[in-house]
Design a protein around this motif. Structure first.
Motif, PDB file in Angstrom:
ATOM      1  N   TRP A  21       0.839  -1.206   0.000  1.00 14.51           N
ATOM      2  CA  TRP A  21       0.000   0.000   0.000  1.00 14.51           C
ATOM      3  C   TRP A  21       0.871   1.251   0.000  1.00 14.51           C
ATOM      4  CZ3 TRP A  21      -4.388   1.326   4.127  1.00 14.51           C
ATOM      5  CH2 TRP A  21      -5.056   2.480   3.693  1.00 14.51           C
ATOM      6  N   CYS A  49       2.591   1.742  -3.396  1.00 16.78           N
ATOM      7  CA  CYS A  49       1.779   2.152  -4.548  1.00 16.78           C
ATOM      8  C   CYS A  49       1.280   3.595  -4.392  1.00 16.78           C
ATOM      9  CB  CYS A  49       0.654   1.159  -4.851  1.00 16.78           C
ATOM     10  SG  CYS A  49      -0.750   1.220  -3.738  1.00 16.78           S
ATOM     11  N   GLN A  66       2.997   6.638  -6.440  1.00 14.05           N
ATOM     12  CA  GLN A  66       2.735   7.089  -7.811  1.00 14.05           C
ATOM     13  C   GLN A  66       1.890   8.353  -7.800  1.00 14.05           C
ATOM     14  OE1 GLN A  66       0.927   4.374 -10.742  1.00 14.05           O
ATOM     15  NE2 GLN A  66       2.340   5.257 -12.251  1.00 14.05           N
ATOM     16  N   ASP A  87       2.061  -4.944 -10.096  1.00 15.74           N
ATOM     17  CA  ASP A  87       1.014  -4.256 -10.864  1.00 15.74           C
ATOM     18  C   ASP A  87       0.128  -3.353  -9.995  1.00 15.74           C
ATOM     19  OD1 ASP A  87      -0.437  -6.103  -9.486  1.00 15.74           O
ATOM     20  OD2 ASP A  87      -1.471  -6.950 -11.232  1.00 15.74           O
ATOM     21  N   TRP A  88       0.574  -3.042  -8.772  1.00 16.04           N
ATOM     22  CA  TRP A  88      -0.214  -2.129  -7.938  1.00 16.04           C
ATOM     23  C   TRP A  88      -0.031  -0.671  -8.343  1.00 16.04           C
ATOM     24  CZ3 TRP A  88      -1.047  -3.621  -2.092  1.00 16.04           C
ATOM     25  CH2 TRP A  88      -1.748  -4.839  -2.047  1.00 16.04           C
ATOM     26  N   ILE A  89       0.845  -0.409  -9.317  1.00 19.24           N
ATOM     27  CA  ILE A  89       0.914   0.942  -9.871  1.00 19.24           C
ATOM     28  C   ILE A  89       0.557   0.853 -11.359  1.00 19.24           C
ATOM     29  CG2 ILE A  89       2.637   1.832  -8.235  1.00 19.24           C
ATOM     30  CD1 ILE A  89       3.997   1.353 -11.510  1.00 19.24           C
ATOM     31  N   ASN A  90       0.382   2.019 -11.976  1.00 20.27           N
ATOM     32  CA  ASN A  90      -0.014   2.045 -13.381  1.00 20.27           C
ATOM     33  C   ASN A  90       1.219   2.076 -14.298  1.00 20.27           C
ATOM     34  OD1 ASN A  90      -0.649   3.439 -15.992  1.00 20.27           O
ATOM     35  ND2 ASN A  90      -2.718   3.210 -15.202  1.00 20.27           N
ATOM     36  N   LYS A 130       1.426   4.871 -17.367  1.00 19.96           N
ATOM     37  CA  LYS A 130       1.718   6.228 -16.900  1.00 19.96           C
ATOM     38  C   LYS A 130       3.166   6.364 -16.463  1.00 19.96           C
ATOM     39  CE  LYS A 130      -2.094   8.898 -16.209  1.00 19.96           C
ATOM     40  NZ  LYS A 130      -2.378  10.184 -15.604  1.00 19.96           N
ATOM     41  N   LYS A 187     -10.566   5.243   1.293  1.00 19.71           N
ATOM     42  CA  LYS A 187      -9.573   4.265   1.747  1.00 19.71           C
ATOM     43  C   LYS A 187      -9.639   4.099   3.261  1.00 19.71           C
ATOM     44  CE  LYS A 187      -6.432   6.199  -1.304  1.00 19.71           C
ATOM     45  NZ  LYS A 187      -5.155   6.463  -1.982  1.00 19.71           N
ATOM     46  N   ASP A 189      -9.488   6.685  -8.501  1.00 16.36           N
ATOM     47  CA  ASP A 189      -8.038   6.570  -8.270  1.00 16.36           C
ATOM     48  C   ASP A 189      -7.495   5.408  -9.101  1.00 16.36           C
ATOM     49  OD1 ASP A 189      -5.537   7.049  -7.125  1.00 16.36           O
ATOM     50  OD2 ASP A 189      -5.920   5.699  -5.431  1.00 16.36           O
ATOM     51  N   PRO A 190      -7.591   5.531 -10.440  1.00 16.02           N
ATOM     52  CA  PRO A 190      -7.277   4.384 -11.298  1.00 16.02           C
ATOM     53  C   PRO A 190      -5.801   3.950 -11.252  1.00 16.02           C
ATOM     54  CG  PRO A 190      -7.632   6.373 -12.620  1.00 16.02           C
ATOM     55  CD  PRO A 190      -8.010   6.708 -11.212  1.00 16.02           C
ATOM     56  N   LEU A 191      -4.904   4.835 -10.803  1.00 14.95           N
ATOM     57  CA  LEU A 191      -3.490   4.429 -10.747  1.00 14.95           C
ATOM     58  C   LEU A 191      -3.308   3.172  -9.910  1.00 14.95           C
ATOM     59  CD1 LEU A 191      -1.614   7.821 -10.106  1.00 14.95           C
ATOM     60  CD2 LEU A 191      -1.790   6.566 -12.254  1.00 14.95           C
ATOM     61  N   ARG A 192      -4.110   3.085  -8.857  1.00 11.90           N
ATOM     62  CA  ARG A 192      -3.946   1.984  -7.902  1.00 11.90           C
ATOM     63  C   ARG A 192      -5.058   0.944  -8.038  1.00 11.90           C
ATOM     64  NH1 ARG A 192      -0.870   6.140  -6.051  1.00 11.90           N
ATOM     65  NH2 ARG A 192      -2.593   7.561  -6.315  1.00 11.90           N
ATOM     66  N   ASN A 208      -5.298  -1.976  -9.305  1.00 14.37           N
ATOM     67  CA  ASN A 208      -5.062  -3.383  -8.976  1.00 14.37           C
ATOM     68  C   ASN A 208      -5.016  -3.667  -7.478  1.00 14.37           C
ATOM     69  OD1 ASN A 208      -5.143  -4.402 -11.564  1.00 14.37           O
ATOM     70  ND2 ASN A 208      -3.024  -3.797 -11.937  1.00 14.37           N
ATOM     71  N   ARG A 209      -4.642  -2.654  -6.705  1.00 15.68           N
ATOM     72  CA  ARG A 209      -4.717  -2.854  -5.252  1.00 15.68           C
ATOM     73  C   ARG A 209      -6.180  -2.953  -4.831  1.00 15.68           C
ATOM     74  NH1 ARG A 209      -5.127   0.639  -0.616  1.00 15.68           N
ATOM     75  NH2 ARG A 209      -5.048  -0.843   1.098  1.00 15.68           N
ATOM     76  N   TYR A 210      -6.997  -2.110  -5.435  1.00 13.95           N
ATOM     77  CA  TYR A 210      -8.418  -2.128  -5.055  1.00 13.95           C
ATOM     78  C   TYR A 210      -9.086  -3.436  -5.490  1.00 13.95           C
ATOM     79  CZ  TYR A 210      -7.262   2.745  -4.321  1.00 13.95           C
ATOM     80  OH  TYR A 210      -6.647   3.887  -3.892  1.00 13.95           O
ATOM     81  N   HIS A 241      -7.593  -6.205  -5.635  1.00 13.16           N
ATOM     82  CA  HIS A 241      -7.101  -7.165  -4.648  1.00 13.16           C
ATOM     83  C   HIS A 241      -7.952  -7.089  -3.374  1.00 13.16           C
ATOM     84  CE1 HIS A 241      -4.177  -9.147  -1.964  1.00 13.16           C
ATOM     85  NE2 HIS A 241      -4.357  -8.112  -1.148  1.00 13.16           N
ATOM     86  N   LYS A 291     -10.443  -9.901  -1.657  1.00 16.88           N
ATOM     87  CA  LYS A 291     -10.082 -10.359  -0.317  1.00 16.88           C
ATOM     88  C   LYS A 291     -11.297 -10.388   0.610  1.00 16.88           C
ATOM     89  CE  LYS A 291      -7.547  -8.058   2.619  1.00 16.88           C
ATOM     90  NZ  LYS A 291      -6.527  -7.249   3.297  1.00 16.88           N
TER      91      LYS A 291
END
Lengths: 324, 326
Positions: free
Chosen positions: A213, A216, A219, A252-255, A258, B281, B312-315, B317-319, B321, B325
């Motif tokens: 967390w 990421c 970014q 892949d937790w960042i873009n 970009k 978050k 917050d599309p940059l992250r 893949n964390r979301y 995940h 979960k």
């Protein structure tokens, strides 16, 4: 923003090749104290570009050996300078990349191992040299160096790992010593070291999530990554943050797109090389870490890089896996 | 190179640079060769100390020369007058002001203070004032904060008295100057558990109440800033809070924080048409805590996650995940 950014591979090769021909620039001489590190950055960048032969292997090995500090052991960054863990790792990385660790005589190899182990302090931390500065950067240098030499052992590794774990912070990052603020580059040194000695399992699942967390969140909207909250983006964090994410399998937790754009916008399209951010002066440090970041994300047909060692996977797959 | 603008060189500028460089290179190489020669022969003298200073002024990153300087000082220790140490500290400070991010200079300063005759507490206390000044110039300097902790621990070792309270107050000052100063939030998050562990707080419950007011105020001041939220995330989950409050008080606190976050998020939505990513978050974090306390409220994490993927599309893949979960 230009619609199609591309990686100027040939330009970057020429840029790195030109670095040793700049003797008429004052900066060339002012950077002698970083020369061995610089050669490692240049050689690794060339390796990623599949252009390792740009440097003359024999000349480079000769230079590396000329940097050995016979008084204290270990490599200095330049002949007649002093051995330090930072330059020792660079020296070994270069030799390993050329598959020529045996260029070190048995006596020097022993001295080198003694130098590295001799800088470990009772709490498991490492000082960079005999003058006592402690930093998790040096823990990384020491463990990576010993791993490259195939000389890791539990008497060194176990206290080193305990110390690194004490540098974990409440926010999910790691600092330079216990109590120090989290910093992306220190996260790399800590996670990279744990990965090299196969001790990532000392981190709990919760910690791994927290680390992912925090990383990421580095970014920024422009795509680049920063080293700490509220700081500017910088291409070198493409490596420190990404490699850390790769080590905990959350790359892949960042873009990607970009970040790639940010790195490519930081290229000098005329002379080659990559800078810390768009329109700044390029250097070999940001060039290699920009390329390494692109390689980790699988862009531009670069040679695959090992996130823990920051060396081509083809080189690191030869290292003995600890515990032996 | 960090933060140096890329320059376009025309022919004239290049010629000029070449001339200047040639002169500088000559002088620098001559000095370097002299010093490294003296170093090899271990020729330590006051004169040579002076020469090494000249070289370090040109290149403060020349570690081997700092080493030569330290070896010289050790060798000459008996001959050095008291004022030498003060002059050395002045020299280092002048370098730090020009190059506040060079590791070797900070390292040398620590070495000088440790080797200063007697290394008395007075010089360390003076150092604390100096580093406070430096942190006024750059309140996030990583080296500066690291150095500050070294100074504090040296003072504590010499006086046997904890400075946790002073450092806690220092963090408040820094945060009040700039709420985005995460270095100060970091320091605060380390001081509070230390103060609790060392029994330095008389009324623990009041302390937690006050801290809660402080962070509530902070989140309203700058709801975009991750420094504040990272701290709050730590605080809400921290043992010092759960051990001080009764379960009832703790659950109420979590709910109060949640209500405030909902208000801030709604304000953002009304004002900008977009929800606040950090609010969402944090709401997920709060749901996790509430679940641990057996909350019966409907879980909305999936809904927050869906919104986060959008704003917050940059992250993303964390979301995703997090979605898988829960």
């Amino acid at each position: 923003m230009p619609s199609e950014l591309k990686l100027h591979k040939e330009k970057h090769i020429q840029y790195i090749d030109s670095l040793d021909k700049k003797q008429s620039d004052f900066e060339y001489w002012l950077s002698e104290h970083l020369r061995l590190n610089g050669v490692y950055w240049g050689l690794t960048a060339l390796s990623l570009l599949n252009a390792k032969d740009t440097f003359k292997r024999e000349d480079v090995i000769k230079f590396v050996l000329s940097c050995f500090d016979d008084q204290y052991g270990g490599f200095a960054p330049f002949p007649k300078h002093d051995g330090h863990l930072l330059s020792t790792l660079s020296g070994l990385q270069i030799l390993a990349t050329y598959n020529s660790l045996d260029a070190l005589t048995v006596i020097r190899r022993e001295k080198c191992i003694k130098f590295i182990k001799g800088n470990q302090l009772p709490d498991g931390s490492f000082q960079g040299d005999r003058f006592g500065e402690v930093d998790t950067r040096f823990s990384y240098n020491a463990l990576s160096s010993l791993s490259i030499l195939g000389e890791l052992s539990s008497d060194v590794v176990d206290p080193a790992v305990d110390f690194i774990l004490k540098c974990y912070n409440f926010d999910g990052g790691f600092g330079s010593c216990p109590g120090a603020e989290s910093h992306s580059a220190q996260v790399f040194t800590c996670l990279g070291a744990l990965a090299i000695v196969n001790k990532l399992d000392r981190l709990s699942d919760h910690q791994i999530e927290e680390i992912g967390w925090w990383l990421c969140e580095r970014q920024l909207p422009e795509g680049g990554l920063n080293g700490r909250p509220s700081k500017l983006p910088d291409v070198c964090y493409s490596w420190w943050v990404l490699s850390s994410l790769a080590v905990i399998k959350k790359l892949d937790w960042i873009n990607y797109e970009k970040l790639r754009n940010f790195i490519l916008q930081s290229q000098d399209e005329v002379k080659g090389g990559i800078s810390d951010r768009p329109d700044n002066e390029v250097d070999v440090f940001h060039t290699v870490f920009g390329l390494a970041g692109l390689s980790l994300m699988g862009f531009d047909d670069l040679v695959p890089i090992d996130p823990a060692y920051c060396m081509p996977c083809s080189v690191t797959k030869e290292f003995k896996v600890y515990p032996y | 190179m960090h933060g140096v603008k890329r320059r376009q060189w025309n022919q004239e500028l290049l010629e000029q640079k070449k001339l200047n460089d040639a002169k500088n290179i000559n002088n620098y190489r001559r000095l370097t060769s002299t010093i490294l020669g003296l170093k090899e022969k271990k020729e330590y003298s006051l004169d040579n100390l002076q020469k090494s200073k000249e070289l370090l002024k040109i290149n403060p990153e020349f570690n081997a020369v700092w080493n030569f300087r330290r070896d010289s000082i050790i060798a000459l220790k008996e001959q050095l007058e008291a004022k030498f140490w003060e002059e050395e500290l002045d020299f280092v400070m002048a370098e730090l002001k020009i190059y506040p991010k060079v590791y070797w200079i900070w390292g040398h300063r620590v070495w000088v203070l440790n080797n200063y005759p007697g290394s008395p507490v007075s010089i360390w206390k003076r150092e604390l004032l100096i580093v406070s000044k430096l942190l006024e110039l750059d309140a996030r300097n990583y080296h500066g904060w690291h150095y500050r902790r070294i100074v504090i621990s040296s003072i504590e070792n010499r006086t046997g008295e904890s400075m946790d309270k002073e450092e806690f107050e220092y963090s408040s000052n820094k945060i009040n100057n700039n709420i985005s100063n995460f270095s100060a939030w970091h320091q605060r998050a380390n001081m509070i558990p230390a103060m609790f562990a060392n029994n330095e707080i008389e009324d623990k419950k009041k302390f937690i109440d006050d801290e809660l007011k402080y962070i509530t105020n902070a989140m309203y001041t700058d709801a975009e800033d991750q420094s504040v939220w990272i701290y709050i995330k730590w605080f809400l989950n921290s043992d010092i809070v759960s051990n001080t409050y009764t379960t009832e008080e703790y659950v109420k606190m979590i709910d109060d924080v949640k209500q405030n976050i909902l208000i801030i998020n709604q304000d953002d939505l009304d004002f900008s048409g977009k929800e606040n990513a950090w609010c969402l978050k944090m709401l997920i974090v709060i749901e996790e805590i509430s679940k641990r306390f057996g909350s019966q409220e409907e879980c909305r994490t999936q809904e927050y996650v869906k919104k986060l993927i959008e704003i917050d599309p940059l992250r993303k893949n964390r979301y995703l995940h997090l979605r898988n979960k829960t």
